[in-house]
Design a protein around this motif. Structure first.
Motif, PDB file in Angstrom:
ATOM      1  N   ILE A  79       0.884  -1.172   0.000  1.00  0.00           N
ATOM      2  CA  ILE A  79       0.000   0.000   0.000  1.00  0.00           C
ATOM      3  C   ILE A  79       0.918   1.218   0.000  1.00  0.00           C
ATOM      4  CG2 ILE A  79      -1.921   1.194   1.099  1.00  0.00           C
ATOM      5  CD1 ILE A  79      -2.741  -1.375   2.452  1.00  0.00           C
ATOM      6  N   ASN A 119       0.617  -7.343  -5.743  1.00  0.00           N
ATOM      7  CA  ASN A 119      -0.589  -6.634  -5.291  1.00  0.00           C
ATOM      8  C   ASN A 119      -0.250  -5.225  -4.810  1.00  0.00           C
ATOM      9  OD1 ASN A 119      -2.215  -8.991  -5.706  1.00  0.00           O
ATOM     10  ND2 ASN A 119      -1.263  -9.838  -3.864  1.00  0.00           N
ATOM     11  N   ILE A 121      -1.740  -1.180  -3.942  1.00  0.00           N
ATOM     12  CA  ILE A 121      -2.802  -0.178  -3.737  1.00  0.00           C
ATOM     13  C   ILE A 121      -2.153   1.207  -3.788  1.00  0.00           C
ATOM     14  CG2 ILE A 121      -4.697   0.605  -2.256  1.00  0.00           C
ATOM     15  CD1 ILE A 121      -4.977  -2.358  -2.862  1.00  0.00           C
ATOM     16  N   SER A 123      -2.446   5.461  -3.567  1.00  0.00           N
ATOM     17  CA  SER A 123      -3.130   6.666  -3.068  1.00  0.00           C
ATOM     18  C   SER A 123      -3.350   7.623  -4.209  1.00  0.00           C
ATOM     19  CB  SER A 123      -2.191   7.436  -2.143  1.00  0.00           C
ATOM     20  OG  SER A 123      -2.156   6.984  -0.876  1.00  0.00           O
ATOM     21  N   ALA A 172      -3.340  -3.928  -9.602  1.00  0.00           N
ATOM     22  CA  ALA A 172      -3.338  -2.659  -8.864  1.00  0.00           C
ATOM     23  C   ALA A 172      -4.743  -2.102  -8.678  1.00  0.00           C
ATOM     24  CB  ALA A 172      -2.484  -1.643  -9.611  1.00  0.00           C
ATOM     25  N   ILE A 173      -4.906  -1.402  -7.571  1.00  0.00           N
ATOM     26  CA  ILE A 173      -6.122  -0.627  -7.344  1.00  0.00           C
ATOM     27  C   ILE A 173      -5.706   0.789  -6.951  1.00  0.00           C
ATOM     28  CG2 ILE A 173      -8.151  -0.305  -5.875  1.00  0.00           C
ATOM     29  CD1 ILE A 173      -8.417  -3.349  -5.702  1.00  0.00           C
ATOM     30  N   LEU A 175      -7.057   4.160  -5.425  1.00  0.00           N
ATOM     31  CA  LEU A 175      -8.176   4.719  -4.674  1.00  0.00           C
ATOM     32  C   LEU A 175      -8.126   6.241  -4.823  1.00  0.00           C
ATOM     33  CD1 LEU A 175      -8.037   2.506  -1.445  1.00  0.00           C
ATOM     34  CD2 LEU A 175      -9.420   2.174  -3.511  1.00  0.00           C
ATOM     35  N   HIS A 243      -8.861   0.752   2.196  1.00  0.00           N
ATOM     36  CA  HIS A 243      -7.617   0.092   1.758  1.00  0.00           C
ATOM     37  C   HIS A 243      -7.625  -1.399   2.087  1.00  0.00           C
ATOM     38  CE1 HIS A 243      -6.577   4.322   1.799  1.00  0.00           C
ATOM     39  NE2 HIS A 243      -5.631   4.033   0.939  1.00  0.00           N
ATOM     40  N   ALA A 246      -9.839  -3.046  -0.470  1.00  0.00           N
ATOM     41  CA  ALA A 246      -9.165  -3.142  -1.770  1.00  0.00           C
ATOM     42  C   ALA A 246      -8.089  -4.225  -1.743  1.00  0.00           C
ATOM     43  CB  ALA A 246      -8.556  -1.787  -2.129  1.00  0.00           C
ATOM     44  N   LEU A 247      -7.354  -4.275  -0.657  1.00  0.00           N
ATOM     45  CA  LEU A 247      -6.302  -5.287  -0.518  1.00  0.00           C
ATOM     46  C   LEU A 247      -6.896  -6.696  -0.541  1.00  0.00           C
ATOM     47  CD1 LEU A 247      -3.269  -5.798   0.086  1.00  0.00           C
ATOM     48  CD2 LEU A 247      -3.879  -5.724   2.521  1.00  0.00           C
ATOM     49  N   ASN A 255     -10.517  -9.167  -8.209  1.00  0.00           N
ATOM     50  CA  ASN A 255     -10.436  -7.998  -9.098  1.00  0.00           C
ATOM     51  C   ASN A 255     -10.873  -8.378 -10.507  1.00  0.00           C
ATOM     52  OD1 ASN A 255      -7.978  -9.539  -8.909  1.00  0.00           O
ATOM     53  ND2 ASN A 255      -7.048  -8.065 -10.302  1.00  0.00           N
ATOM     54  N   CYS A 259      -5.863  -3.322 -13.444  1.00  0.00           N
ATOM     55  CA  CYS A 259      -5.784  -2.027 -12.772  1.00  0.00           C
ATOM     56  C   CYS A 259      -7.196  -1.469 -12.650  1.00  0.00           C
ATOM     57  CB  CYS A 259      -4.892  -1.072 -13.572  1.00  0.00           C
ATOM     58  SG  CYS A 259      -4.610   0.480 -12.709  1.00  0.00           S
TER      59      CYS A 259
END
Ligand code: WQD
Length: 335
Positions: A79, A119, A121, A123, A172-173, A175, A243, A246-247, A255, A259
């Motif tokens: 993250i 993996n 995440i 910001s 990836a995500i 946020l 978070h 999402a994780l 997912n 992405c």
């Protein structure tokens, strides 16, 4: 137990996310260069959760240190909070922002790839939307030219991550946070004030505390019901929990693309004057304010449509504006 690297884990949003990760049974290792926080936050986190996270004082600009880190630790997910975030400063020091926020991101993604860490995440920020044409803002709203180098680093960061995810196996995500506010209910962690606050809530809180004489409300001639600008203020603890959601989505292979992008807000817009009134109501404290000219670069209104995050992440903001403002005040009193 899954081991999660949290970069910038001693910062404002990072520290709250570390607490929620530990509450959910994750093992945490923090990287932070302490550029905008103090080592004391590590003890604060430990006193909230009873577990001391592992900590490495590393500056992600030092590529060799990043390489060595991934040799030393076996990581299940990252993250990534570590970044500079002052909009005005980014205009004065663009190269510093591109190095701090972009060069470091490329190093991190390179070393993740080299060590098969998949993996991620990120910001991101609602700043990528600029003044959206439609409100509330959905994730498919077009991104707009950035108003500052800081904003550009968030937009570029998303592009770098998405391009990488097309070829390396990165999942990836990103946020897209609206306006994070508030503090942990213990008042042991919160946003550390450095210099004159640029953001609304720290300024309101310091005015109520008598540290600042008077809040300047930037413009009352916007096309909004009371003329002041509207934002979506999200409690940092709700944001931290997004978070984890999402994780877990990535760790459980839920997912739907390599992405993905999610808005993280409450879905409710509040004007500057509504925030001032809500603060006074929540705390019983008076806030002196005066109306001044608009601030350059500010948009009229932004608030999130959070349907996608609700549906796909199973996440929803639970804490309201007054509760967030009360927690900010409690944090200020603790300082
Ligand atoms: C909110 C509202 C101001 C201060 C910025 C970045 C964004 C994000 C968060 C950071 C606006 C008004 C503010 C004051 C005021 N990223 N205001 N008097 O501008 O929505 O977002 O911070 O990491 O990228 O752009 O947040 O808190 O500065 O302002 O009237 O003293 O409060 O004009 O309408 P903003 P903010």
């Amino acid at each position: 137990m899954k081991k999660i690297l949290v970069t910038g884990g001693l910062g404002y949003i990072g520290s709250h996310t570390v607490v929620e990760l530990q509450n959910e049974g994750f093992e945490v290792v923090i990287i932070d260069n302490l550029s905008n926080t103090t080592i004391e936050v590590l003890d604060r986190i430990t006193s909230i959760t009873g577990i001391k996270p592992e900590f490495e004082q590393i500056d992600l600009k030092n590529k060799k240190d990043v390489q060595q880190f991934f040799k030393n630790y076996s990581i299940d997910g990252v993250i990534h909070f570590a970044a500079s975030k002052a909009v005005g400063e980014s205009v004065e020091e663009p190269l510093m922002y591109y190095e701090n926020n972009i060069a470091t991101l490329t190093y991190l993604l390179q070393e993740m790839n080299a060590n098969n860490v998949r993996n991620f995440i990120f910001s991101s920020s609602c700043t990528v939307y600029g003044q959206a044409d439609k409100l509330p803002i959905t994730e498919d709203a077009p991104t707009k030219p950035a108003e500052s180098p800081y904003g550009a680093t968030k937009k570029m960061g998303e592009i770098i991550i998405e391009d990488t995810s097309k070829v390396t196996g990165l999942r990836a995500i990103a946020l897209r946070y609206f306006n994070p506010i508030g503090a942990h209910k213990s008042a042991k962690i919160g946003e550390l004030p450095i210099g004159v606050p640029q953001n609304l809530i720290p300024y309101v809180v310091q005015t109520a505390a008598g540290i600042r004489e008077c809040l300047s409300v930037f413009g009352d001639d916007y096309n909004t019901p009371d003329g002041t600008a509207i934002r979506d203020y999200i409690h940092v603890v709700d944001l931290a929990k997004a978070h984890i959601a999402a994780l877990n989505r990535l760790l459980e292979n839920k997912n739907k693309a390599n992405c993905e992008f999610f808005n993280i807000g409450t879905g409710k817009g509040s004007s500057v004057l509504e925030v001032v009134n809500a603060f006074e109501k929540a705390t019983g404290k008076n806030v002196n304010y005066k109306i001044v000219d608009r601030r350059a670069g500010d948009i009229t209104a932004a608030y999130a449509n959070t349907s996608l995050a609700n549906k796909e992440l199973g996440w929803k903001a639970e804490l309201d504006l007054e509760e967030a403002l009360r927690s900010s005040w409690k944090w200020q009193e603790s300082l």
